[in-house]
Write a protein that holds these residues in place. Structure first.
Motif, PDB file in Angstrom:
ATOM      1  N   ARG A  24       0.823  -1.207   0.000  1.00 44.12           N
ATOM      2  CA  ARG A  24       0.000   0.000   0.000  1.00 44.12           C
ATOM      3  C   ARG A  24       0.869   1.274   0.000  1.00 44.12           C
ATOM      4  NH1 ARG A  24      -0.654  -1.796   5.516  1.00 44.12           N
ATOM      5  NH2 ARG A  24       0.234  -0.286   7.021  1.00 44.12           N
ATOM      6  N   ASP A  25       0.294   2.352  -0.529  1.00 42.94           N
ATOM      7  CA  ASP A  25       0.934   3.651  -0.409  1.00 42.94           C
ATOM      8  C   ASP A  25       1.005   4.036   1.060  1.00 42.94           C
ATOM      9  OD1 ASP A  25       1.275   3.996  -3.149  1.00 42.94           O
ATOM     10  OD2 ASP A  25      -0.747   4.835  -3.393  1.00 42.94           O
ATOM     11  N   LEU A  26       1.982   4.843   1.408  1.00 43.90           N
ATOM     12  CA  LEU A  26       2.203   5.174   2.812  1.00 43.90           C
ATOM     13  C   LEU A  26       1.067   6.023   3.373  1.00 43.90           C
ATOM     14  CD1 LEU A  26       6.016   6.030   2.962  1.00 43.90           C
ATOM     15  CD2 LEU A  26       4.878   3.846   3.293  1.00 43.90           C
ATOM     16  N   ASP A  27       0.494   5.533   4.475  1.00 46.29           N
ATOM     17  CA  ASP A  27      -0.448   6.324   5.251  1.00 46.29           C
ATOM     18  C   ASP A  27       0.369   7.226   6.183  1.00 46.29           C
ATOM     19  OD1 ASP A  27      -2.842   7.278   6.243  1.00 46.29           O
ATOM     20  OD2 ASP A  27      -3.726   5.280   6.487  1.00 46.29           O
ATOM     21  N   LEU A  28      -0.303   8.028   6.991  1.00 49.36           N
ATOM     22  CA  LEU A  28       0.381   9.034   7.810  1.00 49.36           C
ATOM     23  C   LEU A  28       1.460   8.442   8.703  1.00 49.36           C
ATOM     24  CD1 LEU A  28      -2.685  11.210   8.896  1.00 49.36           C
ATOM     25  CD2 LEU A  28      -1.103  11.595   6.999  1.00 49.36           C
ATOM     26  N   HIS A  29       1.187   7.278   9.282  1.00 43.25           N
ATOM     27  CA  HIS A  29       2.119   6.681  10.253  1.00 43.25           C
ATOM     28  C   HIS A  29       2.813   5.431   9.707  1.00 43.25           C
ATOM     29  CE1 HIS A  29       1.112   9.294  13.648  1.00 43.25           C
ATOM     30  NE2 HIS A  29      -0.120   9.292  13.151  1.00 43.25           N
ATOM     31  N   ASP A  30       2.799   5.264   8.402  1.00 44.09           N
ATOM     32  CA  ASP A  30       3.405   4.081   7.785  1.00 44.09           C
ATOM     33  C   ASP A  30       4.895   4.284   7.500  1.00 44.09           C
ATOM     34  OD1 ASP A  30       1.186   2.485   7.818  1.00 44.09           O
ATOM     35  OD2 ASP A  30       0.582   2.940   5.756  1.00 44.09           O
ATOM     36  N   VAL A  31       5.600   3.158   7.469  1.00 48.87           N
ATOM     37  CA  VAL A  31       7.023   3.136   7.168  1.00 48.87           C
ATOM     38  C   VAL A  31       7.262   2.124   6.046  1.00 48.87           C
ATOM     39  CG1 VAL A  31       9.330   2.574   8.062  1.00 48.87           C
ATOM     40  CG2 VAL A  31       7.671   3.784   9.513  1.00 48.87           C
ATOM     41  N   LEU A  32       8.020   2.516   5.038  1.00 47.86           N
ATOM     42  CA  LEU A  32       8.426   1.602   3.971  1.00 47.86           C
ATOM     43  C   LEU A  32       9.802   1.043   4.324  1.00 47.86           C
ATOM     44  CD1 LEU A  32       8.173   0.307   1.139  1.00 47.86           C
ATOM     45  CD2 LEU A  32       9.187   2.421   0.213  1.00 47.86           C
ATOM     46  N   ILE A  33       9.889  -0.283   4.363  1.00 45.16           N
ATOM     47  CA  ILE A  33      11.135  -0.960   4.722  1.00 45.16           C
ATOM     48  C   ILE A  33      11.636  -1.756   3.527  1.00 45.16           C
ATOM     49  CG2 ILE A  33      12.202  -2.677   6.251  1.00 45.16           C
ATOM     50  CD1 ILE A  33       9.903  -2.048   8.245  1.00 45.16           C
ATOM     51  N   GLU A  34      12.890  -1.548   3.178  1.00 49.99           N
ATOM     52  CA  GLU A  34      13.555  -2.429   2.220  1.00 49.99           C
ATOM     53  C   GLU A  34      14.079  -3.619   3.002  1.00 49.99           C
ATOM     54  OE1 GLU A  34      17.291  -2.591  -0.951  1.00 49.99           O
ATOM     55  OE2 GLU A  34      16.773  -0.698   0.028  1.00 49.99           O
ATOM     56  N   ILE A  35      13.514  -4.778   2.750  1.00 47.86           N
ATOM     57  CA  ILE A  35      13.881  -5.981   3.500  1.00 47.86           C
ATOM     58  C   ILE A  35      15.234  -6.479   3.004  1.00 47.86           C
ATOM     59  CG2 ILE A  35      13.210  -8.348   4.075  1.00 47.86           C
ATOM     60  CD1 ILE A  35      10.295  -7.495   3.549  1.00 47.86           C
ATOM     61  N   LYS A  36      16.120  -6.722   3.947  1.00 52.91           N
ATOM     62  CA  LYS A  36      17.440  -7.254   3.618  1.00 52.91           C
ATOM     63  C   LYS A  36      17.523  -8.756   3.875  1.00 52.91           C
ATOM     64  CE  LYS A  36      19.322  -3.330   2.400  1.00 52.91           C
ATOM     65  NZ  LYS A  36      19.730  -3.098   0.990  1.00 52.91           N
ATOM     66  N   TYR A  37      16.885  -9.197   4.966  1.00 47.71           N
ATOM     67  CA  TYR A  37      16.926 -10.618   5.327  1.00 47.71           C
ATOM     68  C   TYR A  37      15.581 -11.029   5.915  1.00 47.71           C
ATOM     69  CZ  TYR A  37      21.966 -10.207   4.770  1.00 47.71           C
ATOM     70  OH  TYR A  37      23.223  -9.982   4.251  1.00 47.71           O
ATOM     71  N   ALA A  38      15.194 -12.279   5.639  1.00 47.50           N
ATOM     72  CA  ALA A  38      13.956 -12.835   6.184  1.00 47.50           C
ATOM     73  C   ALA A  38      14.218 -14.255   6.661  1.00 47.50           C
ATOM     74  CB  ALA A  38      12.849 -12.831   5.129  1.00 47.50           C
ATOM     75  N   GLY A  39      13.954 -14.504   7.932  1.00 46.79           N
ATOM     76  CA  GLY A  39      14.152 -15.837   8.472  1.00 46.79           C
ATOM     77  C   GLY A  39      13.033 -16.777   8.066  1.00 46.79           C
ATOM     78  N   ILE A  40      13.339 -18.075   8.075  1.00 43.96           N
ATOM     79  CA  ILE A  40      12.338 -19.115   7.821  1.00 43.96           C
ATOM     80  C   ILE A  40      11.970 -19.757   9.153  1.00 43.96           C
ATOM     81  CG2 ILE A  40      11.935 -21.398   6.803  1.00 43.96           C
ATOM     82  CD1 ILE A  40      13.552 -20.542   4.404  1.00 43.96           C
ATOM     83  N   CYS A  41      10.706 -19.658   9.502  1.00 48.07           N
ATOM     84  CA  CYS A  41      10.171 -20.219  10.752  1.00 48.07           C
ATOM     85  C   CYS A  41       9.334 -21.452  10.415  1.00 48.07           C
ATOM     86  CB  CYS A  41       9.303 -19.161  11.433  1.00 48.07           C
ATOM     87  SG  CYS A  41       8.471 -19.721  12.936  1.00 48.07           S
ATOM     88  N   HIS A  42       9.274 -22.401  11.374  1.00 44.29           N
ATOM     89  CA  HIS A  42       8.442 -23.587  11.149  1.00 44.29           C
ATOM     90  C   HIS A  42       6.983 -23.189  10.913  1.00 44.29           C
ATOM     91  CE1 HIS A  42       8.666 -28.157  11.957  1.00 44.29           C
ATOM     92  NE2 HIS A  42       7.634 -27.906  11.192  1.00 44.29           N
ATOM     93  N   SER A  43       6.563 -22.064  11.499  1.00 45.65           N
ATOM     94  CA  SER A  43       5.201 -21.579  11.270  1.00 45.65           C
ATOM     95  C   SER A  43       4.956 -21.271   9.800  1.00 45.65           C
ATOM     96  CB  SER A  43       4.952 -20.315  12.101  1.00 45.65           C
ATOM     97  OG  SER A  43       5.090 -20.561  13.475  1.00 45.65           O
ATOM     98  N   ASP A  44       5.997 -20.791   9.114  1.00 46.03           N
ATOM     99  CA  ASP A  44       5.860 -20.537   7.674  1.00 46.03           C
ATOM    100  C   ASP A  44       5.481 -21.821   6.942  1.00 46.03           C
ATOM    101  OD1 ASP A  44       6.873 -18.079   8.440  1.00 46.03           O
ATOM    102  OD2 ASP A  44       8.820 -18.347   7.469  1.00 46.03           O
ATOM    103  N   ILE A  45       6.130 -22.900   7.347  1.00 43.01           N
ATOM    104  CA  ILE A  45       5.899 -24.184   6.685  1.00 43.01           C
ATOM    105  C   ILE A  45       4.492 -24.690   6.975  1.00 43.01           C
ATOM    106  CG2 ILE A  45       6.712 -26.574   6.480  1.00 43.01           C
ATOM    107  CD1 ILE A  45       9.501 -25.550   7.273  1.00 43.01           C
ATOM    108  N   HIS A  46       4.100 -24.650   8.263  1.00 38.87           N
ATOM    109  CA  HIS A  46       2.741 -25.071   8.616  1.00 38.87           C
ATOM    110  C   HIS A  46       1.702 -24.299   7.795  1.00 38.87           C
ATOM    111  CE1 HIS A  46       3.625 -27.775  11.895  1.00 38.87           C
ATOM    112  NE2 HIS A  46       4.274 -26.858  12.586  1.00 38.87           N
ATOM    113  N   THR A  47       1.891 -22.987   7.693  1.00 39.99           N
ATOM    114  CA  THR A  47       0.903 -22.154   7.001  1.00 39.99           C
ATOM    115  C   THR A  47       0.936 -22.391   5.497  1.00 39.99           C
ATOM    116  OG1 THR A  47       1.217 -20.479   8.717  1.00 39.99           O
ATOM    117  CG2 THR A  47       0.038 -19.818   6.739  1.00 39.99           C
TER     118      THR A  47
END
Length: 346
Positions: A24-47
């Motif tokens: 989404r476009d930034l709302d008043l209190h929103d922050v845009l983050i450039e993701i550098k790293y993302a961990g893999i959690c077992h919850s990701d797999i279940h979902t």
């Protein structure tokens, strides 16, 4: 709208594919983050596999996110462009209920908004960190201390806080005997954190193959639960047991290891119900509890604690093309101890 590159899955039995998603476009209190790293959690797999209920595919998992602020809404006051930040398992909550007002947004009475596989306040499905960018309200972002690198910071946003929160809540510290069941992504963080808190730490694992690692992480003792005399030897030993495994174990056997007034806390989430013999609890006034992640305030506290005590997870950095293989390896317990995606490869 902001276009982000991502890795998505289209169904329970599907492989991950390259995708583009809209942020989404930034709302008043929103922050845009450039993701550098993302961990893999077992919850990701279940979902991703549809094991925890219906999923609105296509799905972009990932709730262990570390990156850099690249833009902010006009009324953002907590963060600026260039800040090192993280996002964990939730991206919003009602902010009004009793639990939210107490800083326990993870237990929002109206339901928090999960980082992926949820629906945000705009009615749009949430998509997670296996992507290049994400937009999050500033209240659900945490600051990553300068002495924690972004790649090892990512798993702290789930594995770190999931274990820190119960250890903190149930008072792990000097004079307390804490057992950690399982030495995986969650378990190795529980050992490190409990040790730093000053507790006497024991690992309970199926075998002794990870004993050397466990002792290096700070465990004082390490036992194999497959050995026939382990449960008899350790009966009545522990003030607190943190069960990190998602398997359907004989939970009553572990209750026998608790002291009078001891507590076993489940942070692992088995796919099927556990069979509890209430007499295992009644006999010594034992407690069986569960714990999720922490609230935003406690998550920041955890990050600062880890920075102070030089606690970081052991990770294996992978490319986006290796996600399917990483899932297989997690299910085979073939990871030491957390996979982290380098999102520049997306």
């Amino acid at each position: 709208m902001i276009t982000a590159k991502a890795r998505a899955v289209d169904g329970p039995d599907q492989s991950f594919r390259a995708a583009e998603i809209k942020r989404r476009d930034l709302d008043l209190h929103d922050v845009l983050i450039e993701i550098k790293y993302a961990g893999i959690c077992h919850s990701d797999i279940h979902t991703a596999h549809g094991e925890w209920g219906p999923v609105n595919y296509p799905l972009v998992p990932g709730h262990e996110i570390a990156g850099i602020v690249t833009d902010v809404g006009s009324e953002v006051s907590k963060y600026k462009v260039g800040d090192r930040v993280g996002v964990g398992c939730m991206v919003d909550s009602c902010g009004e209920c009793e639990n939210c007002r107490q800083g326990e947004e993870q237990y929002c009475l109206k339901g928090n908004v999960p980082t992926y596989a949820g629906v945000d306040k705009y009615g749009e499905p949430t998509q997670g960190g296996y992507s290049t960018h994400i937009v999050v309200t500033e209240e659900f972002i945490v600051r990553i201390p300068d002495n924690i690198e972004l790649d090892v910071a990512a798993p702290l946003l789930c594995a770190g806080i999931t274990t820190y929160s119960p250890l903190n809540h149930w008072g792990a510290g000097p004079g307390k005997k804490v057992a950690v069941v399982g030495l995986g992504g969650l378990g190795h963080m529980a050992v490190k954190i409990a040790h730093a808190m000053g507790a006497e730490v024991t690992v309970l694992s199926q075998s002794l193959k990870k004993k050397e690692d466990g002792l290096q992480f700070g465990a004082d003792h390490y036992y194999a639960t497959s050995e026939p005399d382990t449960f008899a030897k350790l009966a009545g030993s522990f003030d607190l047991i943190i069960n990190t495994v998602s398997a359907n174990i004989d939970i009553n056997a572990y209750f026998s290891l608790l002291t009078l007034d001891g507590t076993l806390v489940n942070v692992g989430a088995p796919g099927e119900p556990l069979a509890v013999n209430v007499m295992s609890l009644i006999g010594h006034r034992r407690s069986f509890a569960g714990s999720m992640i922490g609230g935003i305030r406690e998550t920041q506290e955890m990050l600062d604690f880890c920075a102070e005590h030089s606690i970081v997870p052991m990770i294996e950095v992978i490319s986006a093309d290796q996600i399917d293989e990483a899932y297989k390896r997690v299910l085979a317990s073939d990871v030491k101890y957390r996979f982290v995606i380098d999102t520049s490869t997306i």
